[in-house]
Scaffold this motif. Structure first.
Motif, PDB file in Angstrom:
ATOM      1  N   PHE A 165      10.154   1.823   5.702  1.00 34.65           N
ATOM      2  CA  PHE A 165      10.286   2.623   4.485  1.00 34.65           C
ATOM      3  C   PHE A 165      11.622   2.362   3.786  1.00 34.65           C
ATOM      4  O   PHE A 165      11.679   2.229   2.561  1.00 34.65           O
ATOM      5  CB  PHE A 165      10.155   4.110   4.815  1.00 34.65           C
ATOM      6  N   ARG A 166      12.690   2.312   4.567  1.00 35.51           N
ATOM      7  CA  ARG A 166      14.012   2.098   3.968  1.00 35.51           C
ATOM      8  C   ARG A 166      14.127   0.718   3.341  1.00 35.51           C
ATOM      9  O   ARG A 166      14.764   0.546   2.300  1.00 35.51           O
ATOM     10  CB  ARG A 166      15.096   2.277   5.038  1.00 35.51           C
ATOM     11  N   LYS A 167      13.502  -0.273   3.964  1.00 38.06           N
ATOM     12  CA  LYS A 167      13.613  -1.638   3.463  1.00 38.06           C
ATOM     13  C   LYS A 167      12.635  -1.937   2.330  1.00 38.06           C
ATOM     14  O   LYS A 167      12.945  -2.737   1.429  1.00 38.06           O
ATOM     15  CB  LYS A 167      13.377  -2.633   4.614  1.00 38.06           C
ATOM     16  N   LEU A 168      11.466  -1.328   2.384  1.00 39.86           N
ATOM     17  CA  LEU A 168      10.414  -1.690   1.433  1.00 39.86           C
ATOM     18  C   LEU A 168       9.972  -0.532   0.538  1.00 39.86           C
ATOM     19  O   LEU A 168       9.109  -0.724  -0.323  1.00 39.86           O
ATOM     20  CB  LEU A 168       9.182  -2.224   2.190  1.00 39.86           C
ATOM     21  N   GLY A 169      10.547   0.661   0.750  1.00 42.17           N
ATOM     22  CA  GLY A 169      10.089   1.835   0.012  1.00 42.17           C
ATOM     23  C   GLY A 169      10.266   1.738  -1.477  1.00 42.17           C
ATOM     24  O   GLY A 169       9.537   2.374  -2.237  1.00 42.17           O
ATOM     25  N   HIS A 170      11.245   0.954  -1.947  1.00 41.25           N
ATOM     26  CA  HIS A 170      11.476   0.820  -3.390  1.00 41.25           C
ATOM     27  C   HIS A 170      10.580  -0.247  -4.013  1.00 41.25           C
ATOM     28  O   HIS A 170      10.576  -0.421  -5.232  1.00 41.25           O
ATOM     29  CB  HIS A 170      12.936   0.452  -3.640  1.00 41.25           C
ATOM     30  N   LEU A 171       9.810  -0.956  -3.193  1.00 43.56           N
ATOM     31  CA  LEU A 171       8.940  -2.022  -3.697  1.00 43.56           C
ATOM     32  C   LEU A 171       7.455  -1.696  -3.579  1.00 43.56           C
ATOM     33  O   LEU A 171       6.667  -2.105  -4.432  1.00 43.56           O
ATOM     34  CB  LEU A 171       9.214  -3.325  -2.938  1.00 43.56           C
ATOM     35  N   TYR A 172       7.082  -0.983  -2.512  1.00 46.58           N
ATOM     36  CA  TYR A 172       5.665  -0.769  -2.231  1.00 46.58           C
ATOM     37  C   TYR A 172       5.380   0.713  -2.049  1.00 46.58           C
ATOM     38  O   TYR A 172       6.276   1.504  -1.755  1.00 46.58           O
ATOM     39  CB  TYR A 172       5.235  -1.533  -0.970  1.00 46.58           C
ATOM     40  N   ARG A 173       4.119   1.062  -2.212  1.00 42.82           N
ATOM     41  CA  ARG A 173       3.671   2.423  -2.005  1.00 42.82           C
ATOM     42  C   ARG A 173       3.679   2.766  -0.520  1.00 42.82           C
ATOM     43  O   ARG A 173       3.670   1.890   0.347  1.00 42.82           O
ATOM     44  CB  ARG A 173       2.272   2.606  -2.585  1.00 42.82           C
ATOM     45  N   VAL A 174       3.671   4.067  -0.236  1.00 45.59           N
ATOM     46  CA  VAL A 174       3.722   4.539   1.146  1.00 45.59           C
ATOM     47  C   VAL A 174       2.530   4.024   1.947  1.00 45.59           C
ATOM     48  O   VAL A 174       2.672   3.579   3.088  1.00 45.59           O
ATOM     49  CB  VAL A 174       3.765   6.089   1.177  1.00 45.59           C
ATOM     50  N   PHE A 175       1.351   4.071   1.342  1.00 44.31           N
ATOM     51  CA  PHE A 175       0.151   3.617   2.050  1.00 44.31           C
ATOM     52  C   PHE A 175       0.255   2.154   2.449  1.00 44.31           C
ATOM     53  O   PHE A 175      -0.120   1.763   3.555  1.00 44.31           O
ATOM     54  CB  PHE A 175      -1.082   3.844   1.178  1.00 44.31           C
ATOM     55  N   HIS A 176       0.778   1.323   1.550  1.00 43.45           N
ATOM     56  CA  HIS A 176       0.896  -0.108   1.846  1.00 43.45           C
ATOM     57  C   HIS A 176       1.880  -0.361   2.989  1.00 43.45           C
ATOM     58  O   HIS A 176       1.661  -1.237   3.834  1.00 43.45           O
ATOM     59  CB  HIS A 176       1.330  -0.867   0.594  1.00 43.45           C
ATOM     60  N   ILE A 177       2.950   0.414   3.033  1.00 46.70           N
ATOM     61  CA  ILE A 177       3.920   0.253   4.118  1.00 46.70           C
ATOM     62  C   ILE A 177       3.319   0.727   5.436  1.00 46.70           C
ATOM     63  O   ILE A 177       3.512   0.099   6.483  1.00 46.70           O
ATOM     64  CB  ILE A 177       5.212   1.029   3.795  1.00 46.70           C
ATOM     65  N   GLN A 178       2.581   1.832   5.392  1.00 52.40           N
ATOM     66  CA  GLN A 178       1.904   2.301   6.597  1.00 52.40           C
ATOM     67  C   GLN A 178       0.890   1.272   7.090  1.00 52.40           C
ATOM     68  O   GLN A 178       0.738   1.062   8.293  1.00 52.40           O
ATOM     69  CB  GLN A 178       1.199   3.632   6.321  1.00 52.40           C
TER      70      GLN A 178
END
Length: 329
Positions: free
Chosen positions: A161-174
């Motif tokens: 989340f910290r690394k990718l949260g500004h680029l992708y939605r929460v669902f995509h990171i999960q």
């Protein structure tokens, strides 16, 4: 008309369609297995009859009835876990400590291969009592371990989340988090053990070994492949003990993977068939119609499009509840 549409959209209606689909899937599997396996079974049956007739013709002093009884005794012994090949008295017993640990492990994890089973009346009675107490105890034990395994798993999720949260939605990171764990599980729990078993078991290839790992980790436990059942197996007790440890660790990892999957609302398809889903639909209908009632309580639902947020995409910030769940406090 509206009532009919509402009824069709209810969880009971969806459950009915699920039942129909499940029955069709069950019948589909049965038909495929018939197509794939029936011819091989017929070939084995005809080959056995041919060998039996050749044996009777070469040994005319043995009657067909006596041969049938002898074959039946071999089948019974094999089904009970007693090897009928070579010198039976030289085979290692099934109820050594290592073998018994393996049996108890498959009993408590409900894998239950069925190759070895209690023969005495006292053994059967103790097996019932042991399983009634041990299976719930094992479930509690596994749940407690998985709860602690979720702490580093969620820490890794928050790292993403910290690394990718500004680029992708929460669902995509999960989803990325889940697939990373899935790949690691397949490699550690299936591929590597399958390679080890294919090297240790003389009659298993990699597919047989992978098949055994999958059947065991899903607790299906068909019992057609069991490690260490070769009469020539060296250090059989240690081998069985190591396999028991593998089964317990593998099932823990499988439960962890399922827990991670369950935490992704978009992939929790079972929710649509629960009665609770009807309450959520009614709540949404009241909100759309502007009815009275307090605002919806926040739960882990599908994340909103970050482009609709004020100020554009924002980095994910875990809530206090998530932090407490991850740290165990």
């Amino acid at each position: 008309m509206e009532n009919i549409k509402a009824c069709c959209r209810s969880s009971n209606a969806r459950l009915l369609w699920l039942c129909v689909g499940f029955v069709l899937y069950l019948c589909f599997g049965a038909l495929v297995f018939i197509e794939l396996e029936s011819n091989i079974e017929k070939d084995l049956q005809s080959d056995f009859i041919k060998r039996k007739l050749q044996f009777l013709s070469a040994h005319s002093c043995i009657s067909d009835d006596k041969l049938e009884k002898f074959i039946a005794s071999i089948v019974v012994a094999t089904n009970r876990g007693v090897s009928a090949t070579k010198n039976v008295t030289m085979a290692e017993p099934n109820w050594t400590f290592g073998q018994s640990i393996f049996f108890a492990g498959t009993l408590l994890t409900t894998i239950g291969y069925g190759r070895v089973a209690p023969l005495s009346e006292a053994g059967k009675g103790f097996c019932l009592l042991y399983a009634m107490i041990g299976i719930p105890l094992t479930l509690i034990f596994f749940t407690a371990i998985v709860e602690r395994m979720m702490i580093p798993t969620k820490m890794f999720l928050y790292f993403l989340f910290r690394k990718l949260g500004h680029l992708y939605r929460v669902f995509h990171i999960q989803l990325l988090h889940f697939f990373i764990l899935l790949i690691a599980t397949v490699l550690i729990i299936f591929v590597v053990p399958a390679a080890i078993y294919s090297a240790l078991e003389p009659k298993w290839d990699f597919l047989d070994s992978f098949y055994y790992c999958f059947i065991s980790m899903t607790t299906i436990g068909l019992g057609d492949y069991i490690p260490g059942d070769n009469p020539d197996q060296k250090a059989r007790a240690v081998y069985k003990l190591a396999t028991t440890v593998y089964l317990f660790l593998g099932l823990l990892v499988m439960m962890l993977l399922l827990a991670v999957l369950y935490d992704i609302p978009e992939l929790n398809l079972g929710f649509h068939f629960y009665l609770k889903s009807d309450e959520e639909e009614e709540e949404r209908a009241r909100l759309r119609s502007g009815g009275e009632g307090s605002g919806p309580k926040y739960t882990k639902q599908r994340d909103e499009d970050p482009q609709k947020q004020t100020g554009g995409s924002q980095m994910y910030q875990p809530t206090q509840e998530d932090v407490a769940a991850a740290t165990g406090h």
